[in-house]
Design an enzyme around this catalytic site. Structure first.
Site, PDB file in Angstrom:
ATOM      1  N   GLY A   1      45.701 -65.648  -5.196  1.00  0.00           N
ATOM      2  CA  GLY A   1      46.110 -66.788  -6.004  1.00  0.00           C
ATOM      3  C   GLY A   1      45.216 -66.981  -7.216  1.00  0.00           C
TER       4      GLY A   1
ATOM      5  N   ASP B   1      46.067 -62.592   2.315  1.00  0.00           N
ATOM      6  CA  ASP B   1      47.073 -63.284   1.517  1.00  0.00           C
ATOM      7  C   ASP B   1      48.453 -62.847   2.015  1.00  0.00           C
ATOM      8  OD1 ASP B   1      46.847 -64.797  -1.402  1.00  0.00           O
ATOM      9  OD2 ASP B   1      48.775 -63.802  -1.127  1.00  0.00           O
TER      10      ASP B   1
ATOM     11  N   GLY C   1      51.114 -62.065   0.361  1.00  0.00           N
ATOM     12  CA  GLY C   1      51.792 -61.085  -0.470  1.00  0.00           C
ATOM     13  C   GLY C   1      50.836 -60.045  -1.005  1.00  0.00           C
TER      14      GLY C   1
ATOM     15  N   TYR D   1      51.187 -83.174  -0.087  1.00  0.00           N
ATOM     16  CA  TYR D   1      50.051 -82.294  -0.378  1.00  0.00           C
ATOM     17  C   TYR D   1      48.737 -83.034  -0.162  1.00  0.00           C
ATOM     18  CZ  TYR D   1      46.892 -79.203  -2.933  1.00  0.00           C
ATOM     19  OH  TYR D   1      45.847 -78.384  -3.292  1.00  0.00           O
TER      20      TYR D   1
END
Length: 326
Positions: free
Chosen positions: A11, A32, A34, A145
């Site tokens: 990220g 991660d 991906g 969040y």
């Protein structure tokens, strides 16, 4: 040299942290969901792919001889927590518990990336680390969040109390810089400007934020991991310069040469009760200065110039979709 694992290391913040740790000679593993984008892969770094909600995948990625776990993995961004609020809770809370379980077995130091969002809409700025949390109703997706990050902090401090794990929480305030997904004020405005599009401004743009350049933020994160005095503590990490959103948008249009005509978005009309904005968000960073010896060194204009220069040199980033609300 330390053996470290960075969750969410592909990220924005995690990627910059990985680059810094690798450059100083640490043995770095990234976990991660991906694959790392080819343009951002760091030589010598191991990349493990897996879902942080899977305890077996987390255990496989975090060896028992690890020294520090930087827990950066999270679902971030207004567009994402409005569209997938359940993922926000599952990843930010359940994922944190899995990471804690493994870090506890290893006896590793854990640094949790948290957020200024935990303070909610407390009007009494600047916020110290012990300021009250003031939130809206649970039916408003805007607060999922904030709540998930606060719960992650509770897990971290609770785990430390129960098991003696050394932990530190760093609360980031409006990070910006190269590589950031074009869904945030600075990144999205630069992304649009360099493609000849007018910037998008929510409501009147009078909301103020304290924009923090990514390299300053990484300085604080590494200091929190290295200093034993940081164990068991939380730190606000952010600029103390309060800037209206419209002003940073105007700065970007000036530096890129794009006409400052904006596309206004009425959040009440567009999102209804699902979203509530914050008028001001200002940190008190005296604790980070006293204990970590940390302070901001990058003025906003300099950081924005660096980000614009990087964006111009990286057409792959300009080709990403505009992922903000409009």
């Amino acid at each position: 040299m330390a053996k470290v694992v960075v969750t969410g290391g592909n990220g924005f913040i995690g990627g910059h942290l990985v680059s810094r740790l690798a450059a100083r000679g640490d043995d770095v593993t990234v976990f991660d969901p991906g694959p790392v984008p080819p343009d951002l892969a760091v030589p010598g770094v191991r990349y493990a792919t897996g879902d942080i909600r899977d305890p077996d995948a987390v255990a496989a990625a975090i060896p028992l001889d690890v020294d520090v776990v930087y827990h950066m993995a999270a679902v971030v961004g207004v567009d994402r927590y409005l569209s997938t609020p359940l993922d926000v809770v599952d990843i930010n809370v359940i994922g944190t518990r899995h990471v804690l379980d493994r870090a506890g077995r290893a006896g590793a130091k854990l640094v949790l990336a948290s957020s200024s969002e935990v303070f909610g809409r407390n009007p009494a700025v600047p916020w110290s680390e012990t300021a009250d949390r003031v939130l809206g109703p649970t039916g408003t997706d805007r607060w999922v969040y904030s709540t998930s990050k606060a719960m992650a902090e509770h897990l971290v401090f609770g785990f430390a109390a129960a098991h003696g794990l050394p932990v530190t929480v760093v609360r980031y305030f409006n990070a910006y810089g190269p590589r950031q997904r074009p869904a945030f004020v600075v990144s999205r405005t630069i992304h649009r400007a360099l493609r000849g599009l007018s910037p998008v401004v929510y409501d009147d743009g009078g909301q103020t934020r304290c924009f923090t350049y990514i390299e300053d933020l990484i300085d604080a994160t590494v200091a929190a991991a290295n200093d034993p005095k940081a164990d068991g503590e939380s730190f606000n990490v952010g600029s103390s310069v309060e800037t209206p959103v419209r002003s940073v948008v105007e700065l970007i249009t000036e530096l890129t040469g794009v006409p400052p005509t904006v596309v206004p978005v009425d959040t009440r009309e567009r999102l209804g009760d699902r979203y509530q904005d914050l008028t001001r968000r200002v940190p008190d960073t005296a604790k980070a200065a006293e204990i970590l010896g940390w302070e901001i060194t990058t003025p906003l204009e300099e950081g924005v110039r660096r980000t614009i220069d990087w964006a111009r040199d990286n057409p792959w980033w300009l080709a990403l979709p505009d992922s903000g609300l409009s």
